[in-house]
Enzyme design. Structure first.
Site, PDB file in Angstrom:
ATOM      1  N   ASP A  39     -13.252  38.648   5.129  1.00  0.00           N
ATOM      2  CA  ASP A  39     -11.879  38.122   5.061  1.00  0.00           C
ATOM      3  C   ASP A  39     -11.771  36.878   5.925  1.00  0.00           C
ATOM      4  OD1 ASP A  39      -9.067  39.752   4.088  1.00  0.00           O
ATOM      5  OD2 ASP A  39      -8.805  37.996   5.396  1.00  0.00           O
ATOM      6  N   ASN A  44     -12.543  39.800  -4.495  1.00  0.00           N
ATOM      7  CA  ASN A  44     -11.106  40.007  -4.648  1.00  0.00           C
ATOM      8  C   ASN A  44     -10.228  39.027  -3.867  1.00  0.00           C
ATOM      9  OD1 ASN A  44      -8.552  41.863  -4.768  1.00  0.00           O
ATOM     10  ND2 ASN A  44      -9.043  41.702  -2.582  1.00  0.00           N
ATOM     11  N   TYR A  87      -2.885  28.801 -10.370  1.00  0.00           N
ATOM     12  CA  TYR A  87      -3.188  30.231 -10.263  1.00  0.00           C
ATOM     13  C   TYR A  87      -3.610  30.783 -11.621  1.00  0.00           C
ATOM     14  CZ  TYR A  87      -2.660  35.111  -8.788  1.00  0.00           C
ATOM     15  OH  TYR A  87      -2.898  36.429  -8.495  1.00  0.00           O
ATOM     16  N   LYS A 131      -7.311  32.244 -12.678  1.00  0.00           N
ATOM     17  CA  LYS A 131      -7.513  33.633 -13.110  1.00  0.00           C
ATOM     18  C   LYS A 131      -8.057  33.698 -14.548  1.00  0.00           C
ATOM     19  CE  LYS A 131      -6.233  35.543  -9.234  1.00  0.00           C
ATOM     20  NZ  LYS A 131      -7.228  36.220  -8.379  1.00  0.00           N
ATOM     21  N   ILE A 159       1.965  43.601  -7.841  1.00  0.00           N
ATOM     22  CA  ILE A 159       1.583  44.678  -6.931  1.00  0.00           C
ATOM     23  C   ILE A 159       2.240  44.455  -5.575  1.00  0.00           C
ATOM     24  CG2 ILE A 159      -0.376  45.917  -5.918  1.00  0.00           C
ATOM     25  CD1 ILE A 159      -0.319  45.895  -9.042  1.00  0.00           C
ATOM     26  N   THR A 211       2.105  43.907  -2.318  1.00  0.00           N
ATOM     27  CA  THR A 211       1.220  43.472  -1.225  1.00  0.00           C
ATOM     28  C   THR A 211       1.894  42.308  -0.510  1.00  0.00           C
ATOM     29  OG1 THR A 211       0.073  41.685  -2.372  1.00  0.00           O
ATOM     30  CG2 THR A 211      -0.755  43.925  -2.777  1.00  0.00           C
TER      31      THR A 211
HETATM   32  N1  LIG Z   1      -0.331  41.235  -5.456  1.00  0.00           N
HETATM   33  C1  LIG Z   1      -0.272  40.998  -6.765  1.00  0.00           C
HETATM   34  O1  LIG Z   1       0.754  41.161  -7.409  1.00  0.00           O
HETATM   35  C2  LIG Z   1      -1.499  40.517  -7.503  1.00  0.00           C
HETATM   36  C3  LIG Z   1      -1.461  40.515  -8.899  1.00  0.00           C
HETATM   37  C4  LIG Z   1      -2.575  40.098  -9.613  1.00  0.00           C
HETATM   38  C5  LIG Z   1      -3.695  39.678  -8.928  1.00  0.00           C
HETATM   39  N2  LIG Z   1      -3.701  39.673  -7.579  1.00  0.00           N
HETATM   40  C6  LIG Z   1      -4.928  39.232  -6.922  1.00  0.00           C
HETATM   41  O2  LIG Z   1      -5.408  40.262  -6.110  1.00  0.00           O
HETATM   42  C7  LIG Z   1      -6.184  39.711  -5.048  1.00  0.00           C
HETATM   43  C8  LIG Z   1      -5.722  40.301  -3.745  1.00  0.00           C
HETATM   44  O3  LIG Z   1      -4.347  39.953  -3.590  1.00  0.00           O
HETATM   45  P1  LIG Z   1      -3.358  40.781  -2.656  1.00  0.00           P
HETATM   46  O4  LIG Z   1      -2.077  40.880  -3.376  1.00  0.00           O
HETATM   47  O5  LIG Z   1      -4.017  41.998  -2.136  1.00  0.00           O
HETATM   48  O6  LIG Z   1      -3.140  39.682  -1.510  1.00  0.00           O
HETATM   49  P2  LIG Z   1      -3.098  39.762   0.077  1.00  0.00           P
HETATM   50  O7  LIG Z   1      -2.548  38.452   0.486  1.00  0.00           O
HETATM   51  O8  LIG Z   1      -2.440  41.014   0.518  1.00  0.00           O
HETATM   52  O9  LIG Z   1      -4.642  39.861   0.479  1.00  0.00           O
HETATM   53  C9  LIG Z   1      -5.527  38.809   0.252  1.00  0.00           C
HETATM   54  C10 LIG Z   1      -6.579  38.827   1.335  1.00  0.00           C
HETATM   55  O10 LIG Z   1      -7.519  37.788   1.038  1.00  0.00           O
HETATM   56  C11 LIG Z   1      -7.791  37.078   2.225  1.00  0.00           C
HETATM   57  N3  LIG Z   1      -8.155  35.704   1.890  1.00  0.00           N
HETATM   58  C12 LIG Z   1      -7.355  34.722   1.420  1.00  0.00           C
HETATM   59  N4  LIG Z   1      -8.033  33.597   1.267  1.00  0.00           N
HETATM   60  C13 LIG Z   1      -9.318  33.856   1.648  1.00  0.00           C
HETATM   61  C14 LIG Z   1     -10.492  33.093   1.726  1.00  0.00           C
HETATM   62  N5  LIG Z   1     -10.499  31.802   1.401  1.00  0.00           N
HETATM   63  N6  LIG Z   1     -11.632  33.691   2.157  1.00  0.00           N
HETATM   64  C15 LIG Z   1     -11.622  34.988   2.530  1.00  0.00           C
HETATM   65  N7  LIG Z   1     -10.538  35.767   2.466  1.00  0.00           N
HETATM   66  C16 LIG Z   1      -9.397  35.210   2.050  1.00  0.00           C
HETATM   67  C17 LIG Z   1      -6.506  37.135   3.029  1.00  0.00           C
HETATM   68  O11 LIG Z   1      -6.748  36.893   4.418  1.00  0.00           O
HETATM   69  C18 LIG Z   1      -6.023  38.544   2.734  1.00  0.00           C
HETATM   70  O12 LIG Z   1      -6.542  39.476   3.665  1.00  0.00           O
HETATM   71  C19 LIG Z   1      -6.022  38.205  -5.169  1.00  0.00           C
HETATM   72  O13 LIG Z   1      -7.144  37.662  -5.855  1.00  0.00           O
HETATM   73  C20 LIG Z   1      -4.773  38.049  -6.002  1.00  0.00           C
HETATM   74  O14 LIG Z   1      -4.741  36.829  -6.693  1.00  0.00           O
HETATM   75  C21 LIG Z   1      -2.640  40.090  -6.841  1.00  0.00           C
END
Ligand SMILES: NC(=O)c1ccc[n+]([C@@H]2O[C@H](COP(=O)([O-])OP(=O)(O)OC[C@H]3O[C@@H](n4cnc5c(N)ncnc54)[C@H](O)[C@@H]3O)[C@@H](O)[C@H]2O)c1
Length: 255
Positions: A38, A91, A162, A166, A195, A197
């Protein structure tokens, strides 16, 4: 603790928060040793600490998934610590809001902001697989799961970079699946809907009503609901599944 992933070693990026953290915790409960990569060292260490406190094995790694040297180190450090690599959950990702471009039409996106979203969300997945595949092959095969999104399947107004990133993850996943099949490595994507988060929660006070109106279940998903899909795809139970993009979105993309 189940033993479905006993003896397996899995690298999870973005493991310090949200979907990555929930998946890491579930993988560890299923018996996997988990390396958490991370950008936030503190967040990776917190997840690792929770895993070890529960009796599991974990390693916290700090770095940027868009930096090839960091990504190479994630893989070598995981293998150095646990002896091999059996699975990866690529992820880590950022939203348009992270680069100051929330709800921004294409005509107004800054080029540097567009490039940063692509660098983290798409190039990050490419770099991860570039370095993971050899390690997985050395272990005799394995599985990769990449985080795409429903934004990998449909357009979303105001989220061009974005959405492009994706859609790219899904294409990269399918190509990697073809290339990796002879190596015994399965490669799949998950496509979460909205989601609960830290990426989405801050938008709920202003955009929550619109978001929930578009979701037939009329609620956000939980990170744990995505983690269940990730665990299944990384486990041997998904042994004939590769090149697929699995939606978990409460019906959002069915409309
Ligand atoms: N939350 C949603 O609704 C949702 C929906 C579809 C897809 N996603 C995808 O799911 C994945 C996780 O998202 P989330 O909602 O858990 O987000 P989040 O912000 O809770 O967690 C993302 C994590 O990634 C880390 N991160 C960010 N940039 C980074 C980098 N350059 N190198 C290393 N780590 C890095 C952050 O520090 C954080 O801990 C992402 O790829 C996001 O696009 C999320």
């Amino acid at each position: 603790m189940t033993d479905e992933m006993a003896g397996k070693v899995v690298l999870v990026s973005g493991g310090g928060s949200g979907i990555g953290r929930a998946s890491a915790l579930l993988l560890a409960r299923a018996g996997a040793a988990v390396a958490l990569a991370d950008l936030s060292a503190a967040a990776a260490e917190a997840t690792a600490g929770d895993i070890t406190a529960a009796g599991g094995r974990a390693l916290a790694l700090a770095g940027d998934v868009s930096n090839e040297a960091d990504v190479a180190r994630f893989v070598t450090a995981t293998v150095a610590k646990f002896g091999k690599l059996d699975g990866a959950f690529n992820n880590a990702g950022i939203s348009p809001a992270a680069v100051g471009c929330a709800a921004t039409p294409i005509t107004e996106w800054r080029e540097d902001a567009f490039a940063r979203v692509i660098a983290v969300n798409l190039t990050g997945v490419f770099l991860a697989m570039k370095h993971e595949i050899a390690a997985l092959a050395r272990a005799g095969g394995g599985a990769i799961v990449n985080t795409a999104s429903v934004a990998g399947l449909v357009g979303l107004r105001g989220s061009s970079a974005y959405v492009a990133s994706k859609h790219g993850v899904i294409g990269l996943t399918r190509t990697a699946a073809l290339e990796c099949a002879p190596l015994g490595i399965r490669v799949n994507a998950v496509c979460p809907g909205y989601i609960d988060t830290p990426m989405v929660a801050p938008h709920m006070p202003t955009r929550g009503e619109d978001i929930l109106r578009a979701v037939p279940f009329a609620r956000l998903g939980t990170p744990e609901e995505i983690a269940e899909l990730v665990l299944w795809l990384l486990s041997d139970r998904a042994s004939f599944v590769t090149g697929a993009a699995y939606v978990a979105d409460g019906g959002y993309s069915a409309a």
